[in-house]
Structure formats: C-alpha cells, structure tokens
Write an enzyme that holds these catalytic residues in place. Sequence first.
Site, PDB file in Angstrom:
ATOM      1  N   SER A 149     -42.655  60.439 -13.735  1.00  0.00           N
ATOM      2  CA  SER A 149     -42.424  61.600 -12.881  1.00  0.00           C
ATOM      3  C   SER A 149     -41.025  61.582 -12.289  1.00  0.00           C
ATOM      4  O   SER A 149     -40.494  60.515 -11.935  1.00  0.00           O
ATOM      5  CB  SER A 149     -43.453  61.563 -11.741  1.00  0.00           C
ATOM      6  OG  SER A 149     -43.020  62.366 -10.678  1.00  0.00           O
ATOM      7  N   SER A 150     -40.442  62.772 -12.137  1.00  0.00           N
ATOM      8  CA  SER A 150     -39.091  62.840 -11.561  1.00  0.00           C
ATOM      9  C   SER A 150     -39.090  62.429 -10.086  1.00  0.00           C
ATOM     10  O   SER A 150     -38.015  62.214  -9.507  1.00  0.00           O
ATOM     11  CB  SER A 150     -38.518  64.248 -11.729  1.00  0.00           C
ATOM     12  OG  SER A 150     -39.421  65.195 -11.222  1.00  0.00           O
ATOM     13  N   ASP A 151     -40.267  62.307  -9.479  1.00  0.00           N
ATOM     14  CA  ASP A 151     -40.350  61.871  -8.080  1.00  0.00           C
ATOM     15  C   ASP A 151     -40.597  60.365  -7.958  1.00  0.00           C
ATOM     16  O   ASP A 151     -40.886  59.878  -6.864  1.00  0.00           O
ATOM     17  CB  ASP A 151     -41.470  62.643  -7.361  1.00  0.00           C
ATOM     18  CG  ASP A 151     -41.144  64.115  -7.241  1.00  0.00           C
ATOM     19  OD1 ASP A 151     -40.098  64.429  -6.651  1.00  0.00           O
ATOM     20  OD2 ASP A 151     -41.911  64.946  -7.766  1.00  0.00           O
ATOM     21  N   GLY A 155     -46.257  68.309  -9.071  1.00  0.00           N
ATOM     22  CA  GLY A 155     -47.178  67.450  -8.326  1.00  0.00           C
ATOM     23  C   GLY A 155     -47.377  66.111  -9.011  1.00  0.00           C
ATOM     24  O   GLY A 155     -47.229  65.997 -10.236  1.00  0.00           O
ATOM     25  N   ASN A 156     -47.695  65.108  -8.234  1.00  0.00           N
ATOM     26  CA  ASN A 156     -47.933  63.781  -8.796  1.00  0.00           C
ATOM     27  C   ASN A 156     -48.686  62.887  -7.833  1.00  0.00           C
ATOM     28  O   ASN A 156     -48.629  63.063  -6.623  1.00  0.00           O
ATOM     29  CB  ASN A 156     -46.609  63.122  -9.233  1.00  0.00           C
ATOM     30  CG  ASN A 156     -45.479  63.405  -8.281  1.00  0.00           C
ATOM     31  OD1 ASN A 156     -45.470  62.909  -7.174  1.00  0.00           O
ATOM     32  ND2 ASN A 156     -44.525  64.244  -8.712  1.00  0.00           N
ATOM     33  N   SER A 176     -43.615  62.488 -16.564  1.00  0.00           N
ATOM     34  CA  SER A 176     -42.925  63.729 -16.207  1.00  0.00           C
ATOM     35  C   SER A 176     -43.249  64.852 -17.193  1.00  0.00           C
ATOM     36  O   SER A 176     -43.265  64.626 -18.412  1.00  0.00           O
ATOM     37  CB  SER A 176     -41.414  63.461 -16.221  1.00  0.00           C
ATOM     38  OG  SER A 176     -40.706  64.626 -15.886  1.00  0.00           O
ATOM     39  N   GLY A 177     -43.526  66.054 -16.672  1.00  0.00           N
ATOM     40  CA  GLY A 177     -43.571  67.250 -17.498  1.00  0.00           C
ATOM     41  C   GLY A 177     -44.695  67.336 -18.509  1.00  0.00           C
ATOM     42  O   GLY A 177     -44.562  68.032 -19.516  1.00  0.00           O
ATOM     43  N   HIS A 222     -47.642  63.868  -4.061  1.00  0.00           N
ATOM     44  CA  HIS A 222     -46.671  64.924  -3.795  1.00  0.00           C
ATOM     45  C   HIS A 222     -47.168  66.232  -4.398  1.00  0.00           C
ATOM     46  O   HIS A 222     -47.610  66.248  -5.551  1.00  0.00           O
ATOM     47  CB  HIS A 222     -45.321  64.565  -4.413  1.00  0.00           C
ATOM     48  CG  HIS A 222     -44.317  65.669  -4.326  1.00  0.00           C
ATOM     49  ND1 HIS A 222     -44.069  66.332  -3.146  1.00  0.00           N
ATOM     50  CD2 HIS A 222     -43.512  66.245  -5.255  1.00  0.00           C
ATOM     51  CE1 HIS A 222     -43.153  67.255  -3.357  1.00  0.00           C
ATOM     52  NE2 HIS A 222     -42.803  67.231  -4.633  1.00  0.00           N
ATOM     53  N   ASP A 227     -58.783  65.020  13.916  1.00  0.00           N
ATOM     54  CA  ASP A 227     -59.505  63.970  13.185  1.00  0.00           C
ATOM     55  C   ASP A 227     -58.595  63.328  12.136  1.00  0.00           C
ATOM     56  O   ASP A 227     -58.375  62.126  12.132  1.00  0.00           O
ATOM     57  CB  ASP A 227     -60.697  64.570  12.427  1.00  0.00           C
ATOM     58  CG  ASP A 227     -61.860  64.971  13.330  1.00  0.00           C
ATOM     59  OD1 ASP A 227     -61.876  64.566  14.493  1.00  0.00           O
ATOM     60  OD2 ASP A 227     -62.738  65.696  12.824  1.00  0.00           O
ATOM     61  N   TYR A 233     -66.838  57.948  12.256  1.00  0.00           N
ATOM     62  CA  TYR A 233     -67.255  58.969  11.284  1.00  0.00           C
ATOM     63  C   TYR A 233     -67.484  58.362   9.901  1.00  0.00           C
ATOM     64  O   TYR A 233     -66.810  57.415   9.502  1.00  0.00           O
ATOM     65  CB  TYR A 233     -66.164  60.044  11.192  1.00  0.00           C
ATOM     66  CG  TYR A 233     -66.434  61.142  10.197  1.00  0.00           C
ATOM     67  CD1 TYR A 233     -67.244  62.226  10.523  1.00  0.00           C
ATOM     68  CD2 TYR A 233     -65.884  61.085   8.921  1.00  0.00           C
ATOM     69  CE1 TYR A 233     -67.485  63.228   9.603  1.00  0.00           C
ATOM     70  CE2 TYR A 233     -66.114  62.092   7.994  1.00  0.00           C
ATOM     71  CZ  TYR A 233     -66.923  63.152   8.344  1.00  0.00           C
ATOM     72  OH  TYR A 233     -67.156  64.139   7.426  1.00  0.00           O
ATOM     73  N   HIS A 258     -46.537  70.859  -4.120  1.00  0.00           N
ATOM     74  CA  HIS A 258     -45.880  72.033  -3.546  1.00  0.00           C
ATOM     75  C   HIS A 258     -46.969  73.028  -3.147  1.00  0.00           C
ATOM     76  O   HIS A 258     -46.823  74.227  -3.376  1.00  0.00           O
ATOM     77  CB  HIS A 258     -44.939  72.687  -4.557  1.00  0.00           C
ATOM     78  CG  HIS A 258     -43.874  71.794  -5.081  1.00  0.00           C
ATOM     79  ND1 HIS A 258     -43.284  71.970  -6.307  1.00  0.00           N
ATOM     80  CD2 HIS A 258     -43.277  70.703  -4.531  1.00  0.00           C
ATOM     81  CE1 HIS A 258     -42.369  71.025  -6.495  1.00  0.00           C
ATOM     82  NE2 HIS A 258     -42.358  70.238  -5.434  1.00  0.00           N
TER      83      HIS A 258
HETATM   84 ZN   LIG Z   1     -41.344  68.470  -5.404  1.00  0.00          ZN
END
Ligand SMILES: [Zn+2]
Length: 236
Positions: free
Chosen positions: A85-87, A39-40, A56-57, A106, A131, A225, A108
């Site tokens: 991050s690898s993303d 996640g990131n 990363s990591g 991001h 919404d 809202y 999972h």
């Molecule tokens: Zn991923």
Amino acid sequence: MSSSPPPAADPAVVASLRRQVCDLHQDLVRYQLVVWTAGNVSARVPGADLFVIKPSGVDYDRLTPGAMIVCDLDGTVVDGELSPSSDTAAHAYVYRHLPDVGGVVHTHSTYASAWAARGEPVPCVLTAMADEFGAEIPVGPFALIGDDSIGRGIVETLKGHRSPAVLMQSHGVFTIGGDARAAVKAAVMCEDVARTVHISRQLGEPLPIDRSAIDRLHDRYRHVYGQPGQSTPRGV
Ligand SMILES: [Zn+2]
C-alpha cells in the site's frame, strides 16, 4: 559488538495474520468506508518487528491472504509479490513509535473526511462517542504522502489522546487499536458518529456532554461493557 537480530516471526502466526488482514478489508467494504482501491488495514506481527498490510491498487474483491505484504518496521517489504500500500510508510511510523498499537486502518470514509476537509474535530456530543473515543475526534496536520510526515502527524496527535481515531486534515481517517480488528472497529465507529453529528448540525448546535460524564462513560465502557476478554477501544 553488534546487537542481536529480532526474533524470527512464527510462520503460522504470519499466515493467520495474512488471512485476518485480508478478511478485515472486506469489513471496510461492508461498512461502506471505501471506494475503488482506497483504504488499507495492517496488523503488527506479535514478537517480531514486522507487520502485514494490503498490496497497492488491487481491487477489494481480488484480495487474497497470499497477496498480503509483510514489511519490516521501516516499511521495507520482506515477503510479498506485489508493491505494498502507498500508505505503508505511515503505518510503519505508527508501529515504530507506538509499541502498544497492534493494528492500523486508513480510510477516506465520507462523513469523517468531510470533517477532515474543514479541519474540524468531531465534538464529543453523543454517549456512544464518549464510550468509544472518550473525547472529541481530533484533527491531525495537513501532510503529503512520500515521507514520514503523515505518520508523524498521526502519532503526535494520538499520543496522550484517548481517541483511537484521527482526522488528517484535508485527507481522511487513520485509526489505531490493540489489534487490527479494534482499529477497524474504530474506523467504523468514527464514520458513524461523524455522520450523526453532521446530521445533528443541520438542525442546530449539538449539546456538549460534561467532561466528568464523558470520563465516567469512557471508563465504564473500557472496563465493564461487553464480554470478558473482548478488546477495548484502543485495546491497550
Ligand atoms: Zn489516504
């Protein structure tokens, strides 16, 4: 004639974003959207062709503002001790192609990724979904890490779509927002509705909501809202 360089980032703004991005990673843990170091979160630096992203990591409980990485919009590190991050390439692609986006997340997260594993959009069958998402949560293509294909899949799926979230097939969730907090909120809401609609499916077929009712709910949520000045779902 050479083009003029982009304006330099204000160091105080970058320092504040490093703190904000670091803190928002704790929200991913708090809402149980991530395990281990997956996640990131990233945030665009306003007025500069830069963004701040997680290294990363690194364990979530060891993240500090100083460990955050500043990258340019090609994903190249311009300030930071660690590897990003690898993303990072996917985040960079989104910032390059969607100029109104100020934050990308991001994860999972379990239920949303279960829909992604089937390549099935989450249908818009709850008023809370109308919404926040204004439509189904769409599925993006299967894409491998390593080039622009994840970023391209996110942008091609979300461009012209109301949803701030996309389920990348067989992978997980990417969300966008006007700022990083809005993108985190979309990731939290995406997991919440993916879970509820999944549970509903165990008991029967959820009832669809009319398109006109979805439109009315989404419009009201965006414009009426909450409190004045609060960011709206896509924040744009
Ligand atoms: Zn991923």
